[in-house]
Design a protein around this motif. Structure first.
Motif, short mmCIF file in Angstrom:
data_model
loop_
_atom_site.label_atom_id
_atom_site.label_comp_id
_atom_site.label_asym_id
_atom_site.label_seq_id
_atom_site.Cartn_x
_atom_site.Cartn_y
_atom_site.Cartn_z
N GLU A 258 0.83 -1.21 0.00
CA GLU A 258 0.00 0.00 0.00
C GLU A 258 0.86 1.26 0.00
O GLU A 258 0.49 2.27 -0.61
CB GLU A 258 -0.99 0.00 1.17
CG GLU A 258 -2.06 -1.07 1.03
CD GLU A 258 -2.76 -1.06 -0.34
OE1 GLU A 258 -3.19 0.02 -0.79
OE2 GLU A 258 -2.86 -2.14 -0.95
N ARG B 225 1.92 1.77 -3.54
CA ARG B 225 0.81 2.40 -4.28
C ARG B 225 0.74 3.90 -3.98
O ARG B 225 0.55 4.72 -4.88
CB ARG B 225 -0.53 1.77 -3.88
CG ARG B 225 -0.78 0.41 -4.42
CD ARG B 225 -2.24 0.01 -4.10
NE ARG B 225 -2.43 -1.40 -3.96
CZ ARG B 225 -2.51 -2.26 -4.96
NH1 ARG B 225 -2.40 -1.85 -6.19
NH2 ARG B 225 -2.68 -3.54 -4.73
N LEU C 182 2.85 -4.68 -9.78
CA LEU C 182 2.43 -3.28 -9.79
C LEU C 182 3.48 -2.39 -10.44
O LEU C 182 3.16 -1.52 -11.26
CB LEU C 182 2.15 -2.82 -8.35
CG LEU C 182 1.79 -1.34 -8.17
CD1 LEU C 182 0.53 -0.98 -8.95
CD2 LEU C 182 1.64 -1.04 -6.68
N GLN D 108 3.26 -0.16 -14.02
CA GLN D 108 3.54 1.28 -14.07
C GLN D 108 4.67 1.62 -15.05
O GLN D 108 4.93 2.79 -15.28
CB GLN D 108 3.91 1.78 -12.68
CG GLN D 108 2.80 1.65 -11.68
CD GLN D 108 1.61 2.53 -12.00
OE1 GLN D 108 1.77 3.69 -12.37
NE2 GLN D 108 0.42 1.97 -11.90
#
Length: 193
Positions: A148, A151, A186, A190
């Motif tokens: 998190e 992120r 992730l 990106q």
């Protein structure tokens, strides 16, 4: 800053290096030489490090907490690394420019916050105007597996995929080595390689 005569540069260096990862060694050295507690080691010109800074920038909670229990004064970087929201809020309330604080080796405050994985602290730092070091802070979040926080950093400007850690490793390489599959995925989504 003066030091006790029995504190040689070699002893100070050993103490600060130990504060990165060797709690028992830190405890032993402080028992033998209590005046070591807050000394700092000079790595070079304008690059000083205390034992608390050493523990903080690697996210070593047991050593940082031990040093604090021995009377080492808390600073904002250590507070951020330890996830101490109220302490960070109090530091920023007293002096908002501390949002730009840097620890040992010029490591940013946001990096320290990323080690804790505490998004509320990252939000405080961001709200106080800090906008530097977010890409490098990804390495801190990755080292602790804080998906998190990764992120959050990506959403707040972390986008330099070329930034390497102290081992010279890329974000994806380190996340993969540590087995953080969701973080690796992730980062690749990106654009990181």
């Amino acid at each position: 800053m003066s030091t006790a005569p029995d504190l040689t540069p070699e002893l100070i260096r050993e103490y600060v290096i130990s504060a990165h990862a060797r709690l028992e060694k830190v405890q032993s050295l402080l028992q033998q030489h209590p005046s070591l507690l807050t000394v700092r080691h000079a790595w070079g010109e304008n690059d000083y490090e205390t034992a608390l800074q050493a523990a903080a920038h690697v996210g070593n909670r047991p050593i940082a907490e031990y040093l604090l229990s021995q009377g080492f004064p808390l600073d904002i970087c250590a507070a951020a690394a330890l996830g101490r929201e109220q302490a960070v809020a109090d530091f920023l309330k007293a002096d908002a420019t501390l949002a730009q604080a840097r620890g040992a080796h010029n490591i940013s405050l946001i990096y320290h916050a990323a080690l804790s994985g505490n998004i509320a602290i990252a939000e405080m730092i961001y709200a106080a105007g800090n906008r530097e070091g977010y890409s490098f802070a990804l390495h801190a979040a990755i080292s602790k597996g804080h998906l998190e926080m990764v992120r959050w950093l990506l959403a707040h400007g972390a986008d330099d995929w070329t930034v390497k850690n102290y081992e010279g490793k890329s974000l994806v390489t380190k996340a993969t080595e540590l087995g953080h599959q969701a973080i690796t995925r992730l980062l690749r989504e990106q654009g990181a390689e």
